[in-house]
Design a protein around this motif. Structure first.
Motif, short mmCIF file in Angstrom:
data_model
loop_
_atom_site.label_atom_id
_atom_site.label_comp_id
_atom_site.label_asym_id
_atom_site.label_seq_id
_atom_site.Cartn_x
_atom_site.Cartn_y
_atom_site.Cartn_z
N VAL A 17 0.81 -1.23 0.00
CA VAL A 17 0.00 0.00 0.00
C VAL A 17 0.85 1.27 0.00
O VAL A 17 0.36 2.35 0.31
N ARG A 18 2.13 1.15 -0.37
CA ARG A 18 2.95 2.36 -0.54
C ARG A 18 2.56 3.03 -1.87
O ARG A 18 1.88 2.43 -2.69
N ASN A 19 3.05 4.25 -2.07
CA ASN A 19 2.69 4.89 -3.33
C ASN A 19 3.40 4.21 -4.50
O ASN A 19 4.37 3.46 -4.31
N GLU A 20 2.92 4.48 -5.70
CA GLU A 20 3.36 3.70 -6.87
C GLU A 20 4.85 3.84 -7.17
O GLU A 20 5.50 2.87 -7.58
N ASP A 21 5.40 5.03 -6.95
CA ASP A 21 6.83 5.23 -7.21
C ASP A 21 7.69 4.37 -6.28
O ASP A 21 8.66 3.74 -6.70
N ALA A 22 7.32 4.36 -5.01
CA ALA A 22 8.08 3.59 -4.02
C ALA A 22 8.03 2.10 -4.35
O ALA A 22 9.03 1.39 -4.26
N TYR A 23 6.85 1.66 -4.77
CA TYR A 23 6.68 0.24 -5.11
C TYR A 23 7.49 -0.13 -6.36
O TYR A 23 8.15 -1.16 -6.40
N ALA A 24 7.46 0.75 -7.36
CA ALA A 24 8.19 0.47 -8.60
C ALA A 24 9.70 0.43 -8.34
O ALA A 24 10.43 -0.32 -8.98
N ASP A 25 10.15 1.22 -7.38
CA ASP A 25 11.57 1.32 -7.09
C ASP A 25 12.09 0.08 -6.37
O ASP A 25 13.20 -0.38 -6.61
N TRP A 26 11.25 -0.51 -5.50
CA TRP A 26 11.78 -1.51 -4.56
C TRP A 26 10.64 -2.21 -3.85
O TRP A 26 9.73 -1.56 -3.36
N LYS A 27 10.68 -3.56 -3.83
CA LYS A 27 9.64 -4.29 -3.09
C LYS A 27 10.22 -5.58 -2.53
O LYS A 27 11.40 -5.89 -2.73
N ILE A 28 9.40 -6.36 -1.83
CA ILE A 28 9.84 -7.67 -1.35
C ILE A 28 9.85 -8.60 -2.54
O ILE A 28 8.81 -8.83 -3.15
N GLU A 29 11.04 -9.12 -2.89
CA GLU A 29 11.15 -9.94 -4.10
C GLU A 29 11.02 -11.42 -3.78
O GLU A 29 11.69 -11.93 -2.89
N SER A 30 10.18 -12.10 -4.52
CA SER A 30 10.15 -13.56 -4.46
C SER A 30 9.45 -14.09 -5.71
O SER A 30 8.46 -13.53 -6.15
N ASP A 31 10.00 -15.16 -6.26
CA ASP A 31 9.39 -15.76 -7.45
C ASP A 31 8.06 -16.41 -7.13
O ASP A 31 7.24 -16.65 -8.01
N SER A 32 7.85 -16.75 -5.86
CA SER A 32 6.64 -17.50 -5.51
C SER A 32 5.52 -16.60 -4.98
O SER A 32 4.43 -17.06 -4.69
N PHE A 33 5.79 -15.31 -4.86
CA PHE A 33 4.77 -14.40 -4.33
C PHE A 33 3.95 -13.78 -5.47
O PHE A 33 4.42 -13.65 -6.60
N GLN A 34 2.72 -13.37 -5.11
CA GLN A 34 1.92 -12.56 -6.04
C GLN A 34 1.80 -11.16 -5.44
O GLN A 34 1.83 -11.02 -4.21
N TYR A 35 1.60 -10.18 -6.29
CA TYR A 35 1.63 -8.80 -5.80
C TYR A 35 0.46 -7.97 -6.30
O TYR A 35 -0.04 -8.18 -7.41
N MET A 36 0.06 -7.02 -5.44
CA MET A 36 -0.87 -5.99 -5.90
C MET A 36 -0.43 -4.69 -5.22
O MET A 36 -0.09 -4.70 -4.03
N ASN A 37 -0.40 -3.61 -5.97
CA ASN A 37 -0.02 -2.32 -5.39
C ASN A 37 -1.20 -1.35 -5.49
O ASN A 37 -1.62 -0.98 -6.57
N VAL A 38 -1.75 -0.99 -4.34
CA VAL A 38 -2.77 0.06 -4.27
C VAL A 38 -2.37 0.98 -3.12
O VAL A 38 -2.32 0.54 -1.97
N PRO A 39 -2.04 2.25 -3.40
CA PRO A 39 -1.65 3.15 -2.31
C PRO A 39 -2.74 3.25 -1.24
O PRO A 39 -3.92 3.28 -1.57
N TYR A 40 -2.30 3.29 0.02
CA TYR A 40 -3.26 3.32 1.14
C TYR A 40 -4.23 4.49 1.04
O TYR A 40 -5.39 4.39 1.46
N PHE A 41 -3.76 5.60 0.44
CA PHE A 41 -4.64 6.77 0.41
C PHE A 41 -5.76 6.64 -0.61
O PHE A 41 -6.68 7.44 -0.63
N GLU A 42 -5.68 5.59 -1.44
CA GLU A 42 -6.80 5.29 -2.34
C GLU A 42 -7.86 4.46 -1.61
O GLU A 42 -8.93 4.20 -2.15
#
Lengths: 75, 375
Positions: B26-51
């Motif tokens: 739920v970080r903003n999109e720029d922060a997520y695009a820059d760096w996240k928890i990496e794993s081949d077995s994980f699935q991801y969704m990015n929605v900023p908390y303020f949305e």
């Protein structure tokens, strides 16, 4: 810059500065300006992104002695 | 339904064991695009908390019901808020305790080999891709490329009942704050730095030069310094017990070091080539390469360690297989990835010129390490 309302969000941690900003925006009219004071460094990127996504205009921001100030014009 | 806090160590275990996890970041999109928890077995969704301040109904249908769900933010507060909202909708949900800040600091010790009367451990910093090492033998220890989480190393030495005698940095780091000097101060160990990287440091250190040999334990494991410039002018590798090559930021598993982080790419590219194509070529191909970083999860083995035989890297690492010198030169000086966040300030901190507080240090280290260039 002249503001129609000032919000003091100093000392508040994320997500509170945005939560309070959103509420304060409800109290002003379209075209009016809200001035926000915050100390959470994360507020800079988040308020910028939040303004953009809501269509509001982040008119200016500054930083002095650890206090971040923002001026947002309501859509 | 109660919301649970998940510790960084639990997330790390899921990464290494390649378990399923659905991450709602739920970080903003720029922060997520820059760096996240990496794993081949994980699935991801990015929605900023303020949305999501008005409710989570809109994203409910996009969250799988059959997967473990973890909400992640920068520090913790926003992920806790969103997790509670999801919980109110009947979801089973956790949030990452301490957020990405804590994830960036988590270290996982992994044993990489036995030494005479001792062991060699790699400390894997999954959140940032940094690798530190501790060699133990007969009650004594040496640490190489320690991160600023000094308690982890000091407590580990206590548990293993070893005394930390020597602390080394392979070079002046630009992507993370070194814990080397602090560990030496707290334990009375000797702190070694390559003098060519340390010209501007404002503290006492022992100069580490080519051919220097340091012993730990009575039966002695030898730690041989090998001058290997290129990433920095002072970069030094270590050969431990004639079996392990600690390559610092010169050679990684799937990439090679970049020469530009001190602003001297053109000056250092020749050194980088000389180190990788001549000096390392003279070493035994059976040496196990242990780098100071990894960049992608493919470089992490199933046991959670990052290591590979030097001979294998000569075959497979593309950065070691560019015969044309001008091609090599353009690869490592042009079109480089962005430089690590705050790399100038981090270098200043590691020289002792500035002493930021802990909040500032955490902020400076946010993001990936970006010390490599991939061919």
């Amino acid at each position: 810059m002249n503001a129609d309302k000032v919000l003091d969000a100093k000392g508040m941690a994320c997500p509170m500065p945005i939560v309070k900003t959103k509420k304060a925006m409800n109290d002003i009219d379209s075209g009016q300006v809200l001035e926000i004071h915050a100390t959470d460094q994360g507020a800079k990127a988040d308020l910028t992104a939040w303004s953009k996504s809501g269509g509001h205009e982040l008119m200016d921001h500054s930083e002095e002695d650890g206090v971040l100030k923002f001026w947002i014009k309501k859509k | 339904m109660a919301v649970k806090a998940m510790k960084a160590s639990e997330v790390a275990r899921r990464v290494v064991e390649k378990k399923d996890l659905f991450i709602l970041d739920v970080r903003n999109e720029d922060a997520y695009a820059d760096w996240k928890i990496e794993s081949d077995s994980f699935q991801y969704m990015n929605v900023p908390y303020f949305e999501l301040l008005d409710g989570v109904e809109e994203i409910m249908e996009n969250i799988p019901k059959d997967k473990e769900l973890l909400v992640v933010c920068a520090k913790e507060g926003s992920s806790q808020m969103v997790a509670e909202m999801l919980s109110d909708e009947g979801m089973e949900v956790s949030y990452l305790e301490g957020g990405m800040k804590t994830w960036s600091e988590h270290l996982e010790p992994v044993k990489v080999g036995d030494l005479p009367n001792g062991e060699l451990y790699q400390f894997v910093r999954l959140g940032k891709g940094c690798l530190s090492y501790m060699a133990l033998s007969n009650g004594e220890a040496a640490i190489i490329d320690a991160t600023r989480m000094t308690d982890v190393f000091i407590n580990f030495a206590k548990e293993k009942e070893v005394k930390i005698k020597h602390v080394f940095d392979t070079h002046l780091h630009a992507d993370h704050i070194s814990g080397g000097r602090e560990i030496a101060e707290k334990t009375g160990a000797v702190y070694w730095l390559p003098p060519k990287d340390a010209e501007e440091v404002v503290f006492e250190y022992e100069p580490l030069t080519d051919g220097e040999q340091v012993r730990i334990g009575d039966t002695a494991i030898d730690i041989n310094a090998l001058y290997s410039p290129g990433h920095t002018i002072g970069s030094t590798s270590f050969v431990i017990d004639n079996r392990f090559l600690l390559s610092g930021d010169i050679l990684f598993i799937d990439s090679i070091g970049r020469p530009d982080l001190a602003g001297k790419a053109e000056d250092w590219v020749g050194d980088l080539r000389e180190t990788l194509y001549s000096r390392y070529r003279e070493l035994s191909e059976d040496l196990v390469v242990l780098p100071a970083h990894f960049m992608i999860m493919e470089e992490v083995n199933d046991d959670g360690s990052v290591q590979e035989k030097l001979g294998t890297l000569f075959e497979k690492n593309h950065g070691l297989n560019i015969e044309d010198e001008s091609k090599f030169r353009s690869l490592v000086t042009e079109n480089l990835p962005p430089q690590p966040n705050s790399h100038q300030e981090i270098r200043q901190t590691n020289m002792g010129k500035i002493t930021p507080d802990i909040d500032k240090k955490q902020e400076m280290e946010i993001g990936p390490n970006r010390c490599a260039v991939k061919a």
